[in-house]
Design an enzyme around this catalytic site. Sequence first.
Site, PDB file in Angstrom:
ATOM      1  N   GLY A  10      31.096  43.082  39.683  1.00 59.09           N
ATOM      2  CA  GLY A  10      32.454  44.499  38.950  1.00 59.09           C
ATOM      3  C   GLY A  10      31.803  43.351  37.244  1.00 59.09           C
ATOM      4  CE1 TYR A 153      44.405  48.773  35.684  1.00 61.14           C
ATOM      5  CE2 TYR A 153      44.331  48.830  33.794  1.00 61.14           C
ATOM      6  CZ  TYR A 153      44.059  48.192  34.536  1.00 61.14           C
ATOM      7  OH  TYR A 153      43.155  47.195  34.165  1.00 61.14           O
TER       8      TYR A 153
END
Length: 317
Positions: A10, A153
Amino acid sequence: MKIIVTGGAGFIGSHLSSRLIKEGHQVLIIDELHPYYSVERKKRQLEMIKHAGEFSFYQKSLIHHEGEVRDLFHLFKPDTVIHLAAIPGVPNSILVPNEYVDYDIKATINALRFAGEAGAKQFIFASSSSVYGDQQNIPLKEDMANGTVVSPYAAAKYGAEAFCHAYSTIYDYKVSILRFFTVYGPWGRPDMAITKFIKQLMADQEIVVFGSKTARDYTYIDDCVSGIISAFQQKDQYAIFNIGSGSPILIEELIKQLRGFFPGMRVKHTDFRQGDVQSTWADISKAKGELGFHPSMSFTDGLSRTIEWAKAHAKEI
Ligand SMILES: NC(=O)c1ccc[n+]([C@@H]2O[C@H](COP(=O)([O-])OP(=O)(O)OC[C@H]3O[C@@H](n4cnc5c(N)ncnc54)[C@H](O)[C@@H]3O)[C@@H](O)[C@H]2O)c1
């Protein structure tokens, strides 16, 4: 040291892995290459790490390949596990909240367990400024997160932090919770405002700004990586640290600075987005005092470097 980096393909993970390799650590990356954003982009990020030196990479999921990932931990016997794997993104978490229970909570529990069973000495968890909820225009100290989160989230990260605490009492490792504040820079995540705006401006498109008077404590990627590495200095068995710049930037200021690079820019203002917070502002005195963390990139220089990178990689962003 032997270090496992989950989510190493990532944005943050690829920069971090490169730095760890250059500093002489033995790095093993576990990343499933989740399609939250372009898998090609993640493969490109993995290629970039190769410039730093040798490392091992396994395309495995912490939740879909539990047995194989556990075996990797057991065989490698990491000193430290840096757990970055997650699906990020506040708006997406409103669309598919249960995915965040799987990818941000269950995956963290697995990483905590495998690290403990494999005898790791430190577990570093990538948490987020979003756990503070919508506490506006004040420097956020680590003890100010009280569960009043405003997105799935953030709820997942807050829950995962609780699991980290639980496992710090079960296994004999140090646990570091690092709360990152809006990280940006070269290879920045394509769903995040700065990267998205630059891409749109380079294509001469209008940019859309949600809400007004919003502010973010933007953290340059190299400072974020330094913050993660500074956590190796942690003395306590369990600790939480903000990793930010300590200086919030108003959206008007971001637009003004972008206009300096793209004078013809067109901006559309629209409503505040559900799940977003009005402002973030990191109090970084704890990380400075206890870890020697000192972010050094000014926002103006960081933005300029990011735009320089974007122009040089226009086809890939
Ligand atoms: N970028 C930011 O501004 C920011 C801010 C706060 C917190 N964080 C947190 O930092 C971490 C890294 O963020 P990023 O911006 O680099 O995101 P990213 O999406 O670029 O990287 C996450 C990586 O994890 C991998 N992954 C996801 N689930 C996995 C699983 N179950 N098994 C194996 N691999 C998996 C993905 O394929 C991806 O490559 C995340 O936990 C994120 O929530 C980021």
